[in-house]
Design a protein around this motif. Structure first.
Motif, PDB file in Angstrom:
ATOM      1  N   VAL A 193      -5.114  -1.047  18.404  1.00 13.88           N
ATOM      2  CA  VAL A 193      -6.032  -2.187  18.627  1.00 13.88           C
ATOM      3  C   VAL A 193      -5.305  -3.292  19.383  1.00 13.88           C
ATOM      4  CG1 VAL A 193      -7.333  -4.005  17.438  1.00 13.88           C
ATOM      5  CG2 VAL A 193      -7.528  -1.635  16.682  1.00 13.88           C
ATOM      6  N   PHE A 194      -4.052  -3.580  18.989  1.00 12.63           N
ATOM      7  CA  PHE A 194      -3.285  -4.617  19.668  1.00 12.63           C
ATOM      8  C   PHE A 194      -3.062  -4.247  21.130  1.00 12.63           C
ATOM      9  CE2 PHE A 194       0.733  -6.494  21.021  1.00 12.63           C
ATOM     10  CZ  PHE A 194       0.466  -7.831  20.812  1.00 12.63           C
ATOM     11  N   PHE A 195      -2.702  -2.973  21.390  1.00 12.93           N
ATOM     12  CA  PHE A 195      -2.493  -2.522  22.757  1.00 12.93           C
ATOM     13  C   PHE A 195      -3.780  -2.651  23.566  1.00 12.93           C
ATOM     14  CE2 PHE A 195      -2.384   0.814  26.000  1.00 12.93           C
ATOM     15  CZ  PHE A 195      -1.236   0.444  26.689  1.00 12.93           C
ATOM     16  N   PHE A 196      -4.941  -2.278  22.987  1.00 11.61           N
ATOM     17  CA  PHE A 196      -6.231  -2.399  23.665  1.00 11.61           C
ATOM     18  C   PHE A 196      -6.520  -3.870  23.987  1.00 11.61           C
ATOM     19  CE2 PHE A 196     -10.808  -3.215  23.248  1.00 11.61           C
ATOM     20  CZ  PHE A 196     -11.269  -2.500  24.333  1.00 11.61           C
ATOM     21  N   PHE A 197      -6.342  -4.757  23.011  1.00 10.54           N
ATOM     22  CA  PHE A 197      -6.555  -6.192  23.256  1.00 10.54           C
ATOM     23  C   PHE A 197      -5.609  -6.721  24.325  1.00 10.54           C
ATOM     24  CE2 PHE A 197      -8.624  -6.605  18.966  1.00 10.54           C
ATOM     25  CZ  PHE A 197      -9.811  -7.124  19.433  1.00 10.54           C
TER      26      PHE A 197
ATOM     27  N   PRO B  49       0.838  -1.191   0.000  1.00 11.85           N
ATOM     28  CA  PRO B  49       0.000   0.000   0.000  1.00 11.85           C
ATOM     29  C   PRO B  49       0.877   1.248   0.000  1.00 11.85           C
ATOM     30  CG  PRO B  49      -0.080  -1.090   2.150  1.00 11.85           C
ATOM     31  CD  PRO B  49       0.781  -1.924   1.261  1.00 11.85           C
ATOM     32  N   PRO B  50       0.265   2.376  -0.273  1.00  9.59           N
ATOM     33  CA  PRO B  50       1.049   3.620  -0.255  1.00  9.59           C
ATOM     34  C   PRO B  50       1.579   3.913   1.149  1.00  9.59           C
ATOM     35  CG  PRO B  50      -1.168   3.973  -1.168  1.00  9.59           C
ATOM     36  CD  PRO B  50      -1.070   2.573  -0.733  1.00  9.59           C
ATOM     37  N   GLY B  51       2.636   4.638   1.289  1.00 11.11           N
ATOM     38  CA  GLY B  51       3.333   4.916   2.550  1.00 11.11           C
ATOM     39  C   GLY B  51       2.438   5.490   3.639  1.00 11.11           C
ATOM     40  N   PRO B  52       1.692   6.580   3.374  1.00 14.44           N
ATOM     41  CA  PRO B  52       0.864   7.127   4.463  1.00 14.44           C
ATOM     42  C   PRO B  52      -0.214   6.145   4.913  1.00 14.44           C
ATOM     43  CG  PRO B  52       0.903   8.640   2.573  1.00 14.44           C
ATOM     44  CD  PRO B  52       1.681   7.419   2.201  1.00 14.44           C
ATOM     45  N   GLU B  53      -0.719   5.388   3.970  1.00 17.04           N
ATOM     46  CA  GLU B  53      -1.744   4.405   4.331  1.00 17.04           C
ATOM     47  C   GLU B  53      -1.145   3.301   5.190  1.00 17.04           C
ATOM     48  OE1 GLU B  53      -4.394   1.525   1.747  1.00 17.04           O
ATOM     49  OE2 GLU B  53      -4.520   3.586   1.013  1.00 17.04           O
ATOM     50  N   LEU B  54       0.061   2.907   4.894  1.00 11.51           N
ATOM     51  CA  LEU B  54       0.763   1.883   5.659  1.00 11.51           C
ATOM     52  C   LEU B  54       1.052   2.380   7.067  1.00 11.51           C
ATOM     53  CD1 LEU B  54       2.071  -0.942   5.558  1.00 11.51           C
ATOM     54  CD2 LEU B  54       4.170   0.190   4.821  1.00 11.51           C
ATOM     55  N   LEU B  55       1.420   3.625   7.209  1.00 13.63           N
ATOM     56  CA  LEU B  55       1.699   4.205   8.512  1.00 13.63           C
ATOM     57  C   LEU B  55       0.423   4.285   9.348  1.00 13.63           C
ATOM     58  CD1 LEU B  55       3.764   5.533  10.391  1.00 13.63           C
ATOM     59  CD2 LEU B  55       3.139   7.718   9.355  1.00 13.63           C
ATOM     60  N   VAL B  56      -0.659   4.732   8.788  1.00 10.46           N
ATOM     61  CA  VAL B  56      -1.931   4.821   9.511  1.00 10.46           C
ATOM     62  C   VAL B  56      -2.401   3.427   9.889  1.00 10.46           C
ATOM     63  CG1 VAL B  56      -4.367   5.477   9.264  1.00 10.46           C
ATOM     64  CG2 VAL B  56      -2.582   7.013   8.472  1.00 10.46           C
ATOM     65  N   GLY B  57      -2.279   2.472   9.012  1.00  9.35           N
ATOM     66  CA  GLY B  57      -2.684   1.082   9.300  1.00  9.35           C
ATOM     67  C   GLY B  57      -1.861   0.486  10.431  1.00  9.35           C
ATOM     68  N   THR B  58      -0.537   0.784  10.443  1.00 11.19           N
ATOM     69  CA  THR B  58       0.335   0.249  11.492  1.00 11.19           C
ATOM     70  C   THR B  58      -0.025   0.870  12.833  1.00 11.19           C
ATOM     71  OG1 THR B  58       2.102  -0.036   9.878  1.00 11.19           O
ATOM     72  CG2 THR B  58       2.731  -0.065  12.181  1.00 11.19           C
ATOM     73  N   ILE B  59      -0.284   2.179  12.866  1.00 12.27           N
ATOM     74  CA  ILE B  59      -0.662   2.848  14.123  1.00 12.27           C
ATOM     75  C   ILE B  59      -1.999   2.318  14.618  1.00 12.27           C
ATOM     76  CG2 ILE B  59      -1.320   5.072  15.121  1.00 12.27           C
ATOM     77  CD1 ILE B  59       0.813   6.367  13.333  1.00 12.27           C
ATOM     78  N   ALA B  60      -2.970   2.137  13.717  1.00 16.62           N
ATOM     79  CA  ALA B  60      -4.291   1.608  14.102  1.00 16.62           C
ATOM     80  C   ALA B  60      -4.140   0.180  14.643  1.00 16.62           C
ATOM     81  CB  ALA B  60      -5.252   1.647  12.923  1.00 16.62           C
ATOM     82  N   PHE B  61      -3.296  -0.614  13.965  1.00 13.92           N
ATOM     83  CA  PHE B  61      -3.068  -1.980  14.441  1.00 13.92           C
ATOM     84  C   PHE B  61      -2.436  -1.966  15.825  1.00 13.92           C
ATOM     85  CE2 PHE B  61      -0.317  -5.709  14.865  1.00 13.92           C
ATOM     86  CZ  PHE B  61      -1.267  -6.722  14.771  1.00 13.92           C
ATOM     87  N   ALA B  62      -1.484  -1.078  16.055  1.00 15.71           N
ATOM     88  CA  ALA B  62      -0.816  -0.982  17.353  1.00 15.71           C
ATOM     89  C   ALA B  62      -1.804  -0.572  18.422  1.00 15.71           C
ATOM     90  CB  ALA B  62       0.350  -0.005  17.267  1.00 15.71           C
TER      91      ALA B  62
END
Length: 184
Positions: free
Chosen positions: A36-40, A21-34
């Motif tokens: 969600v992962f932190f919440f779980f 995916p494009p760079g900014p999208e990859l960065l936003v996806g990684t932060i969102a995953f982090a």
């Protein structure tokens, strides 16, 4: 216009890899995953682990309780079997005692019956002897009386002297008894 779009898409697709995916999208996806992962990891995972631990403890407790109940049931079964065997043994002993008491009672009743029979037979013999003596005495008197009357009629006189009459009759009957015993 469609041609322009197709050409623009073709140019754009040649430039970018569809798997990346494009760079900014990859960065936003990684932060969102982090996030969600932190919440779980902080909120949901401890609750899941807690529920799983409680379930494991309940299962293990149930198994331990079932094992304890099984051991207790086995113990109760052994006690029951022991009591049943003891009750059977006691019943056999009581049955044996009852048979022995019955045999003793029957023997006592037979002995009592034999004793009563012997008493009745002895009383019968005594009664027969008494009746024989009474009949013999009555017969002596009647025979004596008849003999005296017959002798008086033959002689033509009265032979009413009782003492003499009694002696004569007794002598006569004693002679008859001696002759009867001698012939036996």
């Amino acid at each position: 216009m469609i041609d322009n779009l197709v050409r623009l898409a073709a140019e754009h697709s040649e430039e970018q890899n569809p798997l990346l995916p494009p760079g900014p999208e990859l960065l936003v996806g990684t932060i969102a995953f982090a996030i969600v992962f932190f919440f779980f990891w902080k909120k949901l995972l401890p609750n899941i682990n807690k529920v799983l631990e409680e379930r494991r403890a309940a299962i293990e407790g149930g198994i331990e309780e079932a094992d304890a109940m099984k051991v207790e049931a086995q113990s109760v079964l052994e006690q029951y079997k022991a009591q049943l065997a003891e009750a059977r043994h006691e019943a056999a002993r009581l049955r044996q005692e009852a048979q022995e008491q019955g045999a003793t009672l029957i023997a006592e009743m037979r002995a009592e019956g034999q004793r009563q029979r012997e008493e009745i037979v002895a009383a019968g013999h005594a009664q027969l002897d008494a009746d024989r003596k009474a009949a013999s005495s009555a017969l002596r008197q009647d025979v004596g009386k008849l003999a005296t009357e017959l002798a008086g009629k033959l002689v033509g006189e009265s032979l009413e002297d009782h003492a003499r009459q009694s002696r004569v009759i007794d002598r006569f009957l004693d002679d008859l008894e001696e002759k009867a015993e001698a012939t036996r």
